[in-house]
Scaffold this active site. Structure first.
Site, PDB file in Angstrom:
ATOM      1  N   SER A   1     -10.572   4.993  -4.160  1.00 55.89           N
ATOM      2  CA  SER A   1     -11.785   4.164  -4.149  1.00 55.89           C
ATOM      3  C   SER A   1     -13.073   4.987  -4.152  1.00 55.89           C
ATOM      4  O   SER A   1     -14.151   4.419  -3.960  1.00 55.89           O
ATOM      5  CB  SER A   1     -11.762   3.240  -2.924  1.00 55.89           C
ATOM      6  OG  SER A   1     -11.814   4.011  -1.743  1.00 55.89           O
TER       7      SER A   1
ATOM      8  N   SER B   1     -15.721  -2.062  -9.999  1.00 54.82           N
ATOM      9  CA  SER B   1     -16.752  -1.429  -9.168  1.00 54.82           C
ATOM     10  C   SER B   1     -18.070  -1.338  -9.921  1.00 54.82           C
ATOM     11  O   SER B   1     -18.097  -1.243 -11.153  1.00 54.82           O
ATOM     12  CB  SER B   1     -16.292  -0.021  -8.790  1.00 54.82           C
ATOM     13  OG  SER B   1     -17.340   0.705  -8.184  1.00 54.82           O
TER      14      SER B   1
ATOM     15  N   ASP C   1       0.871  -1.173   0.000  1.00 52.73           N
ATOM     16  CA  ASP C   1       0.000   0.000   0.000  1.00 52.73           C
ATOM     17  C   ASP C   1       0.910   1.226   0.000  1.00 52.73           C
ATOM     18  O   ASP C   1       2.103   1.121   0.270  1.00 52.73           O
ATOM     19  CB  ASP C   1      -0.898   0.021   1.249  1.00 52.73           C
ATOM     20  CG  ASP C   1      -2.201   0.776   1.017  1.00 52.73           C
ATOM     21  OD1 ASP C   1      -3.266   0.158   0.970  1.00 52.73           O
ATOM     22  OD2 ASP C   1      -2.139   2.020   0.839  1.00 52.73           O
TER      23      ASP C   1
ATOM     24  N   TYR D   1     -13.793   8.056 -11.421  1.00 52.80           N
ATOM     25  CA  TYR D   1     -13.493   6.799 -10.717  1.00 52.80           C
ATOM     26  C   TYR D   1     -14.052   5.611 -11.502  1.00 52.80           C
ATOM     27  O   TYR D   1     -13.344   4.629 -11.770  1.00 52.80           O
ATOM     28  CB  TYR D   1     -14.081   6.879  -9.308  1.00 52.80           C
ATOM     29  CG  TYR D   1     -14.124   5.561  -8.564  1.00 52.80           C
ATOM     30  CD1 TYR D   1     -12.952   4.940  -8.134  1.00 52.80           C
ATOM     31  CD2 TYR D   1     -15.341   4.938  -8.286  1.00 52.80           C
ATOM     32  CE1 TYR D   1     -13.002   3.732  -7.443  1.00 52.80           C
ATOM     33  CE2 TYR D   1     -15.404   3.740  -7.600  1.00 52.80           C
ATOM     34  CZ  TYR D   1     -14.221   3.135  -7.189  1.00 52.80           C
ATOM     35  OH  TYR D   1     -14.280   1.934  -6.518  1.00 52.80           O
TER      36      TYR D   1
ATOM     37  N   LEU E   1       1.533   2.933  -6.498  1.00 50.60           N
ATOM     38  CA  LEU E   1       1.159   2.284  -7.759  1.00 50.60           C
ATOM     39  C   LEU E   1       1.471   3.147  -8.970  1.00 50.60           C
ATOM     40  O   LEU E   1       1.561   2.636 -10.094  1.00 50.60           O
ATOM     41  CB  LEU E   1      -0.331   1.932  -7.736  1.00 50.60           C
ATOM     42  CG  LEU E   1      -0.725   0.817  -6.761  1.00 50.60           C
ATOM     43  CD1 LEU E   1      -2.226   0.854  -6.479  1.00 50.60           C
ATOM     44  CD2 LEU E   1      -0.318  -0.547  -7.316  1.00 50.60           C
TER      45      LEU E   1
HETATM   46  P1  NAI Z   1      -9.912   1.892   0.434  1.00 48.44           P
HETATM   47  O1  NAI Z   1      -9.874   3.288  -0.063  1.00 48.44           O
HETATM   48  O2  NAI Z   1     -10.199   1.680   1.879  1.00 48.44           O
HETATM   49  O3  NAI Z   1      -8.534   1.175   0.077  1.00 48.44           O
HETATM   50  C1  NAI Z   1      -7.782   1.471  -1.070  1.00 48.44           C
HETATM   51  C2  NAI Z   1      -6.322   1.423  -0.687  1.00 48.44           C
HETATM   52  O4  NAI Z   1      -5.551   1.772  -1.834  1.00 48.44           O
HETATM   53  C3  NAI Z   1      -5.963   2.419   0.424  1.00 48.44           C
HETATM   54  O5  NAI Z   1      -5.356   1.755   1.513  1.00 48.44           O
HETATM   55  C4  NAI Z   1      -5.016   3.379  -0.243  1.00 48.44           C
HETATM   56  O6  NAI Z   1      -3.984   3.865   0.614  1.00 48.44           O
HETATM   57  C5  NAI Z   1      -4.466   2.550  -1.401  1.00 48.44           C
HETATM   58  N1  NAI Z   1      -3.951   3.419  -2.456  1.00 48.44           N
HETATM   59  C6  NAI Z   1      -4.508   4.554  -2.952  1.00 48.44           C
HETATM   60  N2  NAI Z   1      -3.700   5.112  -3.841  1.00 48.44           N
HETATM   61  C7  NAI Z   1      -2.602   4.335  -3.925  1.00 48.44           C
HETATM   62  C8  NAI Z   1      -1.391   4.416  -4.646  1.00 48.44           C
HETATM   63  N3  NAI Z   1      -1.143   5.431  -5.509  1.00 48.44           N
HETATM   64  N4  NAI Z   1      -0.474   3.440  -4.481  1.00 48.44           N
HETATM   65  C9  NAI Z   1      -0.695   2.418  -3.621  1.00 48.44           C
HETATM   66  N5  NAI Z   1      -1.822   2.290  -2.892  1.00 48.44           N
HETATM   67  C10 NAI Z   1      -2.755   3.254  -3.042  1.00 48.44           C
HETATM   68  O7  NAI Z   1     -10.958   1.114  -0.454  1.00 48.44           O
HETATM   69  P2  NAI Z   1     -11.684  -0.285  -0.169  1.00 48.44           P
HETATM   70  O8  NAI Z   1     -13.073  -0.015   0.218  1.00 48.44           O
HETATM   71  O9  NAI Z   1     -10.838  -1.128   0.664  1.00 48.44           O
HETATM   72  O10 NAI Z   1     -11.730  -0.887  -1.647  1.00 48.44           O
HETATM   73  C11 NAI Z   1     -10.708  -1.725  -2.137  1.00 48.44           C
HETATM   74  C12 NAI Z   1     -10.818  -1.777  -3.655  1.00 48.44           C
HETATM   75  O11 NAI Z   1     -12.112  -2.268  -3.998  1.00 48.44           O
HETATM   76  C13 NAI Z   1     -10.664  -0.441  -4.326  1.00 48.44           C
HETATM   77  O12 NAI Z   1      -9.992  -0.611  -5.565  1.00 48.44           O
HETATM   78  C14 NAI Z   1     -12.081  -0.003  -4.588  1.00 48.44           C
HETATM   79  O13 NAI Z   1     -12.173   0.853  -5.706  1.00 48.44           O
HETATM   80  C15 NAI Z   1     -12.760  -1.326  -4.830  1.00 48.44           C
HETATM   81  N6  NAI Z   1     -14.174  -1.295  -4.497  1.00 48.44           N
HETATM   82  C16 NAI Z   1     -14.575  -1.255  -3.189  1.00 48.44           C
HETATM   83  C17 NAI Z   1     -15.920  -1.228  -2.870  1.00 48.44           C
HETATM   84  C18 NAI Z   1     -16.398  -1.267  -1.468  1.00 48.44           C
HETATM   85  O14 NAI Z   1     -17.621  -1.276  -1.285  1.00 48.44           O
HETATM   86  N7  NAI Z   1     -15.558  -1.309  -0.440  1.00 48.44           N
HETATM   87  C19 NAI Z   1     -16.930  -1.177  -3.940  1.00 48.44           C
HETATM   88  C20 NAI Z   1     -16.399  -1.209  -5.271  1.00 48.44           C
HETATM   89  C21 NAI Z   1     -15.073  -1.294  -5.531  1.00 48.44           C
HETATM   90  C1  15L Z   2     -17.274   1.891  -4.596  1.00 48.51           C
HETATM   91  O1  15L Z   2     -16.769   1.642  -5.681  1.00 48.51           O
HETATM   92  C2  15L Z   2     -16.510   2.491  -3.496  1.00 48.51           C
HETATM   93  O2  15L Z   2     -15.167   2.074  -3.502  1.00 48.51           O
HETATM   94  C3  15L Z   2     -17.109   2.225  -2.131  1.00 48.51           C
HETATM   95  O3  15L Z   2     -16.503   3.100  -1.193  1.00 48.51           O
HETATM   96  C4  15L Z   2     -18.624   2.446  -2.151  1.00 48.51           C
HETATM   97  O4  15L Z   2     -18.891   3.778  -2.416  1.00 48.51           O
HETATM   98  C5  15L Z   2     -19.235   1.563  -3.219  1.00 48.51           C
HETATM   99  O5  15L Z   2     -18.614   1.744  -4.478  1.00 48.51           O
HETATM  100  C6  15L Z   2     -20.734   1.815  -3.411  1.00 48.51           C
HETATM  101  O6  15L Z   2     -21.145   2.053  -4.538  1.00 48.51           O
HETATM  102  O7  15L Z   2     -21.467   1.736  -2.423  1.00 48.51           O
END
Ligand code: NAI
Ligand code: 15L
Length: 279
Positions: free
Chosen positions: A89, A125, A47, A150, A66
Site C-alpha cells: 500500500s 489510489s 491476508d 505503486y 495474492l
Molecule cells: P495496509 O498496508 O494496512 O493493508 C494492506 C494489506 O494487504 C496488509 O494487511 C498486507 O499484509 C496485505 N498484503 C500485502 N501483500 C500481500 C500479499 N502478497 N498477499 C496477501 N495480502 C497481502 O493498507 P491499507 O491502508 O489498509 O489500504 C488498503 C488498500 O487500500 C490497499 O490496497 C491500499 O493500496 C489502498 N489504499 C489505501 C489508502 C489509505 O489511505 N489507507 C489510500 C489509497 C489506497
Molecule cells: C495511499 O495510496 C496509501 O495506501 C496510503 O497509505 C496513503 O499514503 C495514501 O495513499 C495517501 O496518499 O495519503
C-alpha cells in the site's frame, strides 16, 4: 454441538451469501472486517499477515498470498463478491509491487472469472493521478499520471477491471482512495482525507448499486477543498458526509510546508519523490 452452518441460518437475510475481503489484516481491512460483516451471510477474510481466529460463526479466515495463483483461485471459489484491499500500500521496489499488486490483481480477476463472481470493489489510489498539481481539478476521465511503481500497479488494476468488464461482464467500482485514516495526518491530507464512515458507505454503494460496469470514483470526504469531481460516478449516489475541517487547527499547528515541498505541489505528495530503490 457442531458449529451451525452460517448459510442455513434463519437470521435476517444479508444481501450477499459469501463476501471475500482481501487485505483484512491491514489498516482499512481491520475496519471493514467488522463493518462489512452484516452485508453477507459469510464474510471470508484473507491476508498474508496474521488474521487471528474467526470473529464468530459467520466469518471464514483464509490466509493467502495474492502472488500465488492457485491459492487465490481457491480463495475466491464460492464467493459472490470481492472487496479487494490486499497488496503493498506504499511505494516499494518494483519486484514487491509486481508480486502482490500486479500479479495479485490479475489472480483475483482471473479467479473471479473462473468462479462466476459478478462484482468487485477495487481499492485503487489517488497515486494513479499523483503527478497532477494540487491546483488542478480532476474527474475520473483525465489521463492517469501515476507517481511511482505503486501508482502504476493501481493504474494496471483499473485497466484489469475495465478489461474484465468489457470481456466478461464482471462489474467493478475502482475507488481512488485519498487518505483514509482516523484523521488527516498532514496539510495535504486536509484535501484527500476519507473518513472510515464515508469509506464504508462508499463500499456499500459500490457493492450494491446495479449497472456500474466499471466505474471509477474518487474517495475523499466532503472536505473544504477537494481536488476531485465525481460526476462520472453519480450513479452510485454516494454523497460523503464527513469533513477534515474539524481537524484543521491540529493539522495547521504543524510547521508550514516550503512552497517547493512535493506535499505542497503534487496531489500524490511525497510519493512523487520516493525511489527508485536500486540506486
Ligand atoms: P495496509 O498496508 O494496512 O493493508 C494492506 C494489506 O494487504 C496488509 O494487511 C498486507 O499484509 C496485505 N498484503 C500485502 N501483500 C500481500 C500479499 N502478497 N498477499 C496477501 N495480502 C497481502 O493498507 P491499507 O491502508 O489498509 O489500504 C488498503 C488498500 O487500500 C490497499 O490496497 C491500499 O493500496 C489502498 N489504499 C489505501 C489508502 C489509505 O489511505 N489507507 C489510500 C489509497 C489506497
Ligand atoms: C495511499 O495510496 C496509501 O495506501 C496510503 O497509505 C496513503 O499514503 C495514501 O495513499 C495517501 O496518499 O495519503
Amino acid at each position: 454441538m457442531p458449529d451451525p452452518d452460517p448459510l442455513s441460518s434463519d437470521a435476517p437475510s444479508p444481501r450477499l451469501r459469501r463476501l471475500l475481503l482481501t487485505g483484512a489484516a491491514g489498516g482499512l481491512g481491520q475496519v471493514l472486517r467488522e463493518r462489512l460483516a452484516p452485508l453477507a451471510q459469510v464474510l471470508r477474510v484473507s491476508d498474508i499477515a496474521a488474521l487471528g481466529a474467526p470473529h464468530g460463526p459467520h466469518e471464514e479466515v483464509r490466509p493467502c498470498d495474492l502472488a500465488d495463483k492457485q491459492a487465490v483461485d481457491a480463495l475466491v471459489a464460492g464467493c459472490d463478491a470481492i472487496v479487494h484491499l490486499g497488496g503493498v500500500s506504499v511505494e516499494r521496489p518494483f519486484e514487491e509491487i509486481l508480486e502482490a499488486n500486479i500479479k495479485g490483481v490479475y489472480h483475483v480477476y482471473e479467479a473471479a472469472r473462473r468462479h462466476g463472481v459478478r462484482r468487485v470493489v477495487f481499492a485503487s489510489s489517488n497515486h494513479v493521478i499523483g503527478f497532477y498539481r494540487q491546483t488542478e481539478r480532476l474527474d475520473a476521465g483525465v489521463p492517469r499520471r501515476p507517481d511511482g511503481y505503486y501508482g502504476l500497479s493501481k493504474s494496471f488494476g483499473e485497466d484489469v477491471a475495465q478489461f474484465y468488464f468489457d470481456r466478461y461482464g464482471i462489474e467493478t467500482v475502482s475507488i481512488r482512495i485519498g487518505s483514509s485514516f482516523p484523521e488527516p495526518l498532514n496539510r495535504r491530507m486536509m484535501n484527500t482525507w476519507l473518513s472510515y464512515d464515508d469509506l464504508l458507505r462508499l463500499v456499500e454503494k459500490a457493492l450494491f448499486t446495479p449497472g456500474v460496469g466499471h466505474t471509477v470514483v474518487y474517495g475523499a470526504s466532503a472536505n473544504r477543498t477537494v481536488w476531485w469531481d465525481n460526476h462520472a460516478a453519480a450513479r452510485l449516489g454516494w454523497v460523503p458526509r464527513d469533513s477534515s475541517e474539524v481537524f484543521r487547527a491540529k493539522v495547521e499547528a504543524q510547521p508550514p510546508l516550503a512552497p517547493d515541498d512535493p506535499n505542497a505541489l503534487y496531489q500524490g505528495g511525497a510519493f512523487t519523490t520516493q525511489g527508485p530503490f536500486e540506486d
